[in-house]
Design an enzyme around this catalytic site. Structure first.
Site, PDB file in Angstrom:
ATOM      1  N   ARG A 165      16.322 -83.158  29.365  1.00  0.00           N
ATOM      2  CA  ARG A 165      17.512 -83.265  30.453  1.00  0.00           C
ATOM      3  C   ARG A 165      17.640 -82.180  30.864  1.00  0.00           C
ATOM      4  NH1 ARG A 165      20.567 -80.420  28.287  1.00  0.00           N
ATOM      5  NH2 ARG A 165      22.111 -80.962  30.312  1.00  0.00           N
ATOM      6  N   GLY A 166      18.668 -82.368  32.102  1.00  0.00           N
ATOM      7  CA  GLY A 166      19.117 -81.188  32.682  1.00  0.00           C
ATOM      8  C   GLY A 166      18.056 -81.018  34.063  1.00  0.00           C
ATOM      9  N   ALA A 167      18.502 -80.781  34.992  1.00  0.00           N
ATOM     10  CA  ALA A 167      17.852 -81.121  36.312  1.00  0.00           C
ATOM     11  C   ALA A 167      16.722 -80.297  36.349  1.00  0.00           C
ATOM     12  CB  ALA A 167      18.756 -80.575  37.448  1.00  0.00           C
ATOM     13  N   ARG A 182      14.999 -91.175  36.833  1.00  0.00           N
ATOM     14  CA  ARG A 182      16.355 -90.820  37.153  1.00  0.00           C
ATOM     15  C   ARG A 182      16.393 -90.404  38.655  1.00  0.00           C
ATOM     16  NH1 ARG A 182      18.981 -86.964  32.864  1.00  0.00           N
ATOM     17  NH2 ARG A 182      20.797 -88.139  33.469  1.00  0.00           N
ATOM     18  N   ASP A 238      23.208 -80.960  39.944  1.00  0.00           N
ATOM     19  CA  ASP A 238      21.962 -81.662  39.979  1.00  0.00           C
ATOM     20  C   ASP A 238      21.425 -81.759  41.255  1.00  0.00           C
ATOM     21  OD1 ASP A 238      23.526 -82.733  37.330  1.00  0.00           O
ATOM     22  OD2 ASP A 238      21.356 -82.853  37.050  1.00  0.00           O
ATOM     23  N   GLN A 291      26.548 -83.857  25.837  1.00  0.00           N
ATOM     24  CA  GLN A 291      25.898 -82.761  25.969  1.00  0.00           C
ATOM     25  C   GLN A 291      26.448 -81.335  25.715  1.00  0.00           C
ATOM     26  OE1 GLN A 291      26.020 -85.303  27.975  1.00  0.00           O
ATOM     27  NE2 GLN A 291      24.103 -85.810  29.266  1.00  0.00           N
ATOM     28  N   ASN A 340      27.171 -83.126  39.908  1.00  0.00           N
ATOM     29  CA  ASN A 340      26.725 -82.786  38.547  1.00  0.00           C
ATOM     30  C   ASN A 340      27.256 -83.740  37.671  1.00  0.00           C
ATOM     31  OD1 ASN A 340      25.899 -80.537  36.860  1.00  0.00           O
ATOM     32  ND2 ASN A 340      27.991 -80.201  36.412  1.00  0.00           N
ATOM     33  N   LYS A 341      27.227 -83.392  36.308  1.00  0.00           N
ATOM     34  CA  LYS A 341      27.602 -84.376  35.341  1.00  0.00           C
ATOM     35  C   LYS A 341      29.187 -84.908  35.576  1.00  0.00           C
ATOM     36  CE  LYS A 341      25.705 -85.574  32.660  1.00  0.00           C
ATOM     37  NZ  LYS A 341      25.019 -86.824  32.762  1.00  0.00           N
TER      38      LYS A 341
HETATM   39  O1  MRU Z   1      22.372 -86.280  32.331  1.00  0.00           O
HETATM   40  P1  MRU Z   1      21.839 -84.609  32.270  1.00  0.00           P
HETATM   41  O2  MRU Z   1      22.234 -84.158  30.672  1.00  0.00           O
HETATM   42  O3  MRU Z   1      20.703 -84.560  32.435  1.00  0.00           O
HETATM   43  O4  MRU Z   1      22.925 -83.942  33.071  1.00  0.00           O
HETATM   44  C1  MRU Z   1      22.752 -82.359  33.211  1.00  0.00           C
HETATM   45  C2  MRU Z   1      23.655 -81.910  34.030  1.00  0.00           C
HETATM   46  O5  MRU Z   1      24.644 -82.567  34.794  1.00  0.00           O
HETATM   47  C3  MRU Z   1      23.651 -80.489  34.438  1.00  0.00           C
HETATM   48  O6  MRU Z   1      24.962 -79.980  34.570  1.00  0.00           O
HETATM   49  C4  MRU Z   1      22.736 -80.156  35.364  1.00  0.00           C
HETATM   50  O7  MRU Z   1      21.457 -80.823  35.217  1.00  0.00           O
HETATM   51  C5  MRU Z   1      22.526 -78.728  35.764  1.00  0.00           C
HETATM   52  S1  MRU Z   1      21.229 -78.271  34.508  1.00  0.00           S
HETATM   53  C6  MRU Z   1      20.811 -76.561  34.811  1.00  0.00           C
END
Ligand code: MRU
Length: 341
Positions: A45-47, A88, A234, A193, A243-244
């Site tokens: 996970r994470g963009a 996603r 993201d 997370q 973002n999250k």
């Molecule tokens: O749902 P996730 O855990 O994939 O969400 C991740 C985030 O929101 C991060 O802040 C974002 O992807 C930036 S990662 C460098």
């Protein structure tokens, strides 16, 4: 150690992030369907990390092709790309990485060449991710001073990228320069997370970190315990940063208290053809709110709303740090100007 990488036997390997912090396990995906499942269920996970995982997924699809017809192979790869795209909806890095890898793979004339091009593209994106995060770190660390207490939300560290991280990469770079930084990590309900991943990876690197619940951020800011906030992103559109979920609330409170709010993201996170209303925010399963692990924490029949991301308007953000420069003040023109570099 890389979060996601290609195994020479023809598999994609990654840290299963759903098991952290209690277990550090590497899983092996041998089929593109397994990569898609890993992205969907947040094993990776994470963009930036899901973008690279998807690019490797396309390479995997090419390596698994058993026929001899390049045109038939290309059709299969396009199908795999569609499957990966459907995992996603919010992080634009996923779509950029898929398009980049697919475009190059489809220029191949033979089965062997298509395989080579797909894997080379995915490896290129993985290596670029680390190089870019180092640049973001170097540029962003200028904004931090010795002794700063930096709050972050979710995980924008090495686990969210191939290595180093974006928001946490800035903290790592500042510490590499000898600055003492303390991190405040919000737990990031409902999938935690922040508590599961950010605290784990910071402690692995001996970076001091204090965990708080999401709802404590206003209190700690009011108490004067936060000097700066850095988060990842993201998708950055013309008028907002996605973002999250929870990022927006922290940004509003930071503005109220005059605390700088920074966003760290590679140029592949920008999507300036879109505005806030054009972006699909992923809504996740109701069970994420009804259960905490195996324990039921809400009535089974309660109404649930579970968006995974929110949008923060640009006026709440002090600067965006990307590998091409620091954008501040943030306007659409200035974003375009920096991205052109
Ligand atoms: O749902 P996730 O855990 O994939 O969400 C991740 C985030 O929101 C991060 O802040 C974002 O992807 C930036 S990662 C460098």
């Amino acid at each position: 150690m890389r979060t996601v990488y290609w195994n020479k036997d023809g598999a994609v390997e990654m840290i299963d992030q759903t098991l952290l912090p209690s277990e550090l396990k590497i899983i092996k995906c041998k089929r593109v369907e397994e990569v898609a499942e890993a992205i969907k269920s947040l094993r990776v996970r994470g963009a930036p990390a899901i973008g690279v995982a998807a690019a490797y997924g396309i390479a995997l699809c090419a390596f698994n092709y058993r026929g001899e017809d390049p045109e038939e192979m290309k059709k299969e790869i396009v199908k795999c790309a569609d499957l990966l795209r459907s995992t996603r909806p919010t992080a634009v890095n996923l779509f950029h990485a898929i398009d980049f890898t697919l475009k190059r793979a489809l220029t191949g004339d033979s089965v062997e060449e298509i395989k080579r091009l797909a894997l080379e593209s995915a490896e290129f994106l993985a290596n670029e991710d680390i190089r870019i995060n180092r640049l973001i770190g170097e540029m962003g660390q200028e904004l931090l001073e010795d002794g700063d207490r930096v709050m972050t939300h979710c995980n924008a560290g090495r686990l969210a990228t191939v290595d180093w991280g974006t928001a946490l990469g800035i903290i790592r770079s500042a510490m590499e320069r000898g600055k003492n930084i303390e991190v405040i990590a919000t737990e990031t309900r409902p999938l935690n997370q922040g508590s599961r991943l950010t605290t784990w990876e910071l402690l692995e690197d001996d970076i001091p970190v204090t965990l708080i619940t999401d709802s404590m951020s206003g209190y700690v800011m009011r108490r004067g315990l936060v000097d700066k906030i850095i988060v990842g992103a993201d998708r950055i559109v013309r008028d907002a940063v996605f973002n999250k979920i929870g990022t927006y609330s922290h940004a509003v409170i930071a503005k109220h208290h005059g605390i700088p709010f920074y966003v760290a993201a590679p140029s592949s996170t920008f999507d300036l053809e879109r505005r806030e209303e054009d972006v699909v925010i992923e809504e996740r399963d109701r069970r994420e709110l009804i259960y905490c692990g195996d324990r039921q924490i809400a009535p089974l029949d309660v109404n649930v709303f579970n968006p995974a991301f929110d949008a923060t308007p640009l006026e709440l953000i002090s600067a965006i740090i990307c590998e091409k420069g620091i954008i501040s003040p943030i306007t659409e023109e200035r974003m375009r100007e920096v991205l052109r570099k």
